[in-house]
Write an enzyme that holds these catalytic residues in place. Structure first.
Site, short mmCIF file in Angstrom:
data_model
loop_
_atom_site.label_atom_id
_atom_site.label_comp_id
_atom_site.label_asym_id
_atom_site.label_seq_id
_atom_site.Cartn_x
_atom_site.Cartn_y
_atom_site.Cartn_z
CD GLU A 1 -2.73 1.44 0.19
OE1 GLU A 1 -3.64 0.65 -0.07
OE2 GLU A 1 -2.48 2.43 -0.52
CG ASP B 1 -7.86 3.16 -6.71
OD1 ASP B 1 -8.64 3.51 -5.82
OD2 ASP B 1 -6.62 3.10 -6.56
NE ARG C 1 -12.39 2.09 7.26
CZ ARG C 1 -11.64 2.84 8.07
NH1 ARG C 1 -11.56 4.12 7.88
NH2 ARG C 1 -10.98 2.28 9.08
CE1 TYR C 2 -13.49 2.68 -3.02
CE2 TYR C 2 -14.60 0.69 -3.75
CZ TYR C 2 -14.20 1.99 -3.97
OH TYR C 2 -14.52 2.60 -5.16
C1 LIG Z 1 -10.29 1.71 -3.52
S1 LIG Z 1 -8.99 1.43 -2.39
C2 LIG Z 1 -9.44 -0.13 -1.63
C3 LIG Z 1 -8.71 -0.36 -0.32
C4 LIG Z 1 -9.03 -1.67 0.39
N1 LIG Z 1 -8.61 -2.83 -0.38
C5 LIG Z 1 -10.50 -1.76 0.72
O1 LIG Z 1 -11.19 -2.64 0.14
O2 LIG Z 1 -10.97 -0.98 1.57
C6 LIG Z 1 -7.64 0.93 -3.47
C7 LIG Z 1 -6.30 0.96 -2.77
O3 LIG Z 1 -5.30 0.45 -3.66
C8 LIG Z 1 -4.11 1.20 -3.47
N2 LIG Z 1 -3.32 1.06 -4.69
C9 LIG Z 1 -3.55 1.63 -5.90
N3 LIG Z 1 -2.60 1.29 -6.78
C10 LIG Z 1 -1.73 0.48 -6.12
C11 LIG Z 1 -0.53 -0.17 -6.49
N4 LIG Z 1 -0.04 -0.06 -7.72
N5 LIG Z 1 0.10 -0.92 -5.56
C12 LIG Z 1 -0.40 -1.04 -4.32
N6 LIG Z 1 -1.53 -0.44 -3.91
C13 LIG Z 1 -2.19 0.32 -4.79
C14 LIG Z 1 -4.60 2.61 -3.20
O4 LIG Z 1 -3.65 3.40 -2.52
C15 LIG Z 1 -5.85 2.36 -2.37
O5 LIG Z 1 -5.59 2.37 -0.99
#
Ligand SMILES: C[S@@+](CC[C@H](N)C(=O)[O-])C[C@H]1O[C@@H](n2cnc3c(N)ncnc32)[C@H](O)[C@@H]1O
Length: 206
Positions: A54, A103, A178-179
């Protein structure tokens, strides 16, 4: 607690083995957000070493506080782009990989930023052991379709689903993230996809 990846992208595998100790399995979670799923899996499976990726610093600090408060000893953190870790880990070294609510990049012109892509699936399948699970979830129907298309067109991935419950119901060992909580509260439904890394030709059991 940081995964021993050097600036040049090399992994200090002696250190990783030292961390792993006698733990028989290595699991990876990409984009752990605030870390609730990562922590729940670590507590449920103390014999597994989990690496959480992360780059979002607030998420990392929340996770560190939780780890300290609960004296969790089987999590390592890669506080950077997951692809650096995927490139550094040895081939066929990971037993399970979670990508939960990445995302969605809903605009068409941003689709190339989605984590699920042929090059990233190549990175993921290289490090997964034969038969290892790749677990994906999204609340975004178009990203679910996109992921299915990419996975079903990837030579190293199969989708052993048999009935709609296999993608509409949360897996039994799931902890709500959370998401996901926010998506459900907004009335969206979620898709849960569990893929399997195919056996490498001529080397079953790697
Ligand atoms: C929409 S959030 C979902 C977070 C968590 N998995 C949840 O379900 O609550 C997506 C997360 O992926 C992380 N992220 C995006 N691109 C990434 C990458 N290339 N490597 C690691 N994490 C990444 C972002 O910082 C973000 O915290």
């Amino acid at each position: 607690m940081r995964v021993p990846v050097t600036e040049s992208g090399a992994l200090d595998s002696d250190k990783l083995v030292e961390f792993c100790g006698t733990r028989p399995e290595l699991w990876v979670e990409i984009g752990f957000g605030q870390g609730e799923h990562l922590v729940a899996q670590a507590e449920r499976c103390p014999n597994v070493l989990l690496i959480g990726c992360e780059p979002y610093v607030n998420g990392v600090s929340t996770l560190l506080r939780t780890i300290e408060a609960n004296a969790i000893g089987n999590i390592l953190i890669h506080d950077d782009d997951a692809r650096i870790l995927l490139e550094a880990l040895p081939e066929a070294s990971v037993d399970r990989l979670f990508l939960l609510f990445p995302d969605p990049w809903p605009k068409k012109r941003h689709h190339k930023r989605r984590f699920i892509s042929k090059p990233n699936l190549d990175l993921v399948t290289r490090i997964l052991k034969n038969g290892a699970e790749l677990r994906f979830a999204t609340d975004h129907p178009d990203y679910a379709r996109w992921t299915l298309w990419h996975a079903l067109n990837h030579e190293a991935i199969e989708w052993p689903a048999e009935s709609p419950a296999d993608w509409t119901d949360r897996p039994g060992d799931w902890t709500i993230t959370r998401y996901e909580e926010k998506a459900l509260a907004a009335g969206q439904s979620c898709t849960y996809l569990s893929f399997r890394r195919r056996d490498r030709p001529g080397s079953p059991g790697v």
